[in-house]
Design an enzyme around this catalytic site. Sequence first.
Site, PDB file in Angstrom:
ATOM      1  N   GLY A 100       0.805  -1.215   0.000  1.00 13.51           N
ATOM      2  CA  GLY A 100       0.000   0.000   0.000  1.00 13.51           C
ATOM      3  C   GLY A 100       0.838   1.265   0.000  1.00 13.51           C
ATOM      4  O   GLY A 100       0.371   2.330  -0.424  1.00 13.51           O
ATOM      5  N   SER A 101       2.073   1.178   0.471  1.00 14.58           N
ATOM      6  CA  SER A 101       2.977   2.330   0.403  1.00 14.58           C
ATOM      7  C   SER A 101       3.677   2.368  -0.948  1.00 14.58           C
ATOM      8  O   SER A 101       3.849   3.433  -1.548  1.00 14.58           O
ATOM      9  CB  SER A 101       4.024   2.245   1.523  1.00 14.58           C
ATOM     10  OG  SER A 101       3.406   2.314   2.779  1.00 14.58           O
ATOM     11  N   SER A 110       6.879   4.187   3.940  1.00 18.52           N
ATOM     12  CA  SER A 110       6.334   3.053   4.680  1.00 18.52           C
ATOM     13  C   SER A 110       5.313   3.597   5.667  1.00 18.52           C
ATOM     14  O   SER A 110       5.680   4.304   6.608  1.00 18.52           O
ATOM     15  CB  SER A 110       7.438   2.299   5.432  1.00 18.52           C
ATOM     16  OG  SER A 110       6.838   1.361   6.306  1.00 18.52           O
ATOM     17  N   THR A 170       8.506  -1.694   7.831  1.00 21.18           N
ATOM     18  CA  THR A 170       8.655  -2.654   6.739  1.00 21.18           C
ATOM     19  C   THR A 170      10.142  -2.828   6.426  1.00 21.18           C
ATOM     20  O   THR A 170      10.826  -1.863   6.052  1.00 21.18           O
ATOM     21  CB  THR A 170       7.858  -2.177   5.515  1.00 21.18           C
ATOM     22  OG1 THR A 170       6.491  -2.106   5.910  1.00 21.18           O
ATOM     23  CG2 THR A 170       8.002  -3.113   4.331  1.00 21.18           C
ATOM     24  N   ARG A 190      -3.055   0.685   3.447  1.00 24.49           N
ATOM     25  CA  ARG A 190      -3.656   0.945   2.132  1.00 24.49           C
ATOM     26  C   ARG A 190      -4.782   1.962   2.198  1.00 24.49           C
ATOM     27  O   ARG A 190      -5.092   2.608   1.207  1.00 24.49           O
ATOM     28  CB  ARG A 190      -4.149  -0.362   1.498  1.00 24.49           C
ATOM     29  CG  ARG A 190      -5.177  -1.106   2.327  1.00 24.49           C
ATOM     30  CD  ARG A 190      -5.359  -2.511   1.781  1.00 24.49           C
ATOM     31  NE  ARG A 190      -6.283  -3.322   2.558  1.00 24.49           N
ATOM     32  CZ  ARG A 190      -6.000  -3.943   3.701  1.00 24.49           C
ATOM     33  NH1 ARG A 190      -4.799  -3.808   4.242  1.00 24.49           N
ATOM     34  NH2 ARG A 190      -6.893  -4.683   4.322  1.00 24.49           N
ATOM     35  N   LYS A 241       5.885 -10.262   7.849  1.00 25.90           N
ATOM     36  CA  LYS A 241       6.638  -9.070   8.254  1.00 25.90           C
ATOM     37  C   LYS A 241       7.251  -9.241   9.633  1.00 25.90           C
ATOM     38  O   LYS A 241       8.382  -8.818   9.870  1.00 25.90           O
ATOM     39  CB  LYS A 241       5.727  -7.844   8.204  1.00 25.90           C
ATOM     40  CG  LYS A 241       5.422  -7.456   6.761  1.00 25.90           C
ATOM     41  CD  LYS A 241       4.415  -6.358   6.657  1.00 25.90           C
ATOM     42  CE  LYS A 241       5.006  -5.018   6.996  1.00 25.90           C
ATOM     43  NZ  LYS A 241       4.130  -3.923   6.535  1.00 25.90           N
TER      44      LYS A 241
HETATM   45  C1  F6R Z   1      -1.738  -3.326   4.543  1.00 23.88           C
HETATM   46  C2  F6R Z   1      -1.109  -2.912   3.313  1.00 23.88           C
HETATM   47  C3  F6R Z   1       0.196  -3.535   2.969  1.00 23.88           C
HETATM   48  C4  F6R Z   1       1.335  -2.671   3.490  1.00 23.88           C
HETATM   49  C5  F6R Z   1       2.689  -3.317   3.223  1.00 23.88           C
HETATM   50  C6  F6R Z   1       3.824  -2.403   3.585  1.00 23.88           C
HETATM   51  O1  F6R Z   1      -2.820  -2.455   4.767  1.00 23.88           O
HETATM   52  O2  F6R Z   1      -1.638  -2.090   2.627  1.00 23.88           O
HETATM   53  O3  F6R Z   1       0.288  -3.694   1.577  1.00 23.88           O
HETATM   54  O4  F6R Z   1       1.280  -1.410   2.871  1.00 23.88           O
HETATM   55  O5  F6R Z   1       2.792  -4.478   3.992  1.00 23.88           O
HETATM   56  O6  F6R Z   1       3.652  -1.904   4.864  1.00 23.88           O
HETATM   57  P1  F6R Z   1       3.871  -0.368   5.135  1.00 23.88           P
HETATM   58  O7  F6R Z   1       2.954   0.344   4.208  1.00 23.88           O
HETATM   59  O8  F6R Z   1       3.523  -0.154   6.565  1.00 23.88           O
HETATM   60  O9  F6R Z   1       5.303  -0.124   4.829  1.00 23.88           O
END
Ligand code: F6R
Length: 327
Positions: free
Chosen positions: A48-49, A90, A95, A142, A323
Amino acid sequence: DYPRWPSLARESILNVPMDLRSIRLSIDGKVIDYSGDIDSVIITGMGGSGVVGDIINDLCLFWDCRVPIIVSKNMRLPRRLSRPLVIAISYSGNTAETIMSANEALARGYPVIGITTGGRLSTALSAKGVPVILTPKASAPRYGLPALLYPALIILERFSVVSVTNELESGISGIENALKHVDDAVNLARQLVNSVPVVWVTESRRGVGIRFKNDLNENAKYYSVVSVVPEGAHNDIAAVITKQNGLKHVAIMGPNDYEGRYEEVLIDVISSFGAKPIIVKLEGKMPLELEMYGATYLGITTLALAELLGVEPVSTEPIDRLKNLLN
Ligand code: F6R
């Protein structure tokens, strides 16, 4: 969160520091000067990032951005470049891939800017004096898309990659317009039940296609694939004739420019081989408006699908488990 997206977008840009270009750091003996010219932008992040990079890459095709955008979804940076700016995104800040990429960028002496709600990315970068834009929270990464995308757009403007000021409100109009189409989104979701959606997009709408696929996976826990044309029209298209059970073709169409016409031809061809594609027209005029319309409308579709399937949309346990083990 979707009704909050306009305010999330507006709030998130308030935190982008004015003086980004005057930063000068010394990290492990390497001077990192944010005032120098850049010749590329690497946008690194996952899920989502990471989709922020795909969306910006789409936008830059229309906006004619001054330097190439390199989207990196990995624990390593793509390759050695001479003068890139690195935007590390992130939502959680926890992440592993994104933290490793940001550290690698600093070790190479590249200017890095973090966009996050906090976490280890924020702590690690701030400790070194690296600018971190703290962005407002949503129910999950997301659902915070505008809060990650809008600061990144402002950064591009500060580094003279492209001027975005006159575009930002159009993205909000795209969100607001999509929020008026919830019934259509529910209808689209109904058509996707009992299928594997194959999402057809042109190169310039890749971000919308990837976002839809990711939301199908994460919100509806639904399998889906993206086929990007023209390339997909030179390979994936050949698989249409096998009439594999359960494939449902969804063509996401921009305005009727050359790429829009390309998709029309594609739809004709796959239909002639027995596919019955569903056509989703992106509404709006401005590039950001179209992308935000698509991300909002298709996101709501995946929430509707989750409801139809009786699936809890927010949690993503397999991602969390992976993760945790990587951290
Ligand atoms: C969960 C989501 C995932 C996270 C991904 C990276 O809602 O959208 O796709 O975006 O696991 O985590 P972040 O965005 O926290 O770095």
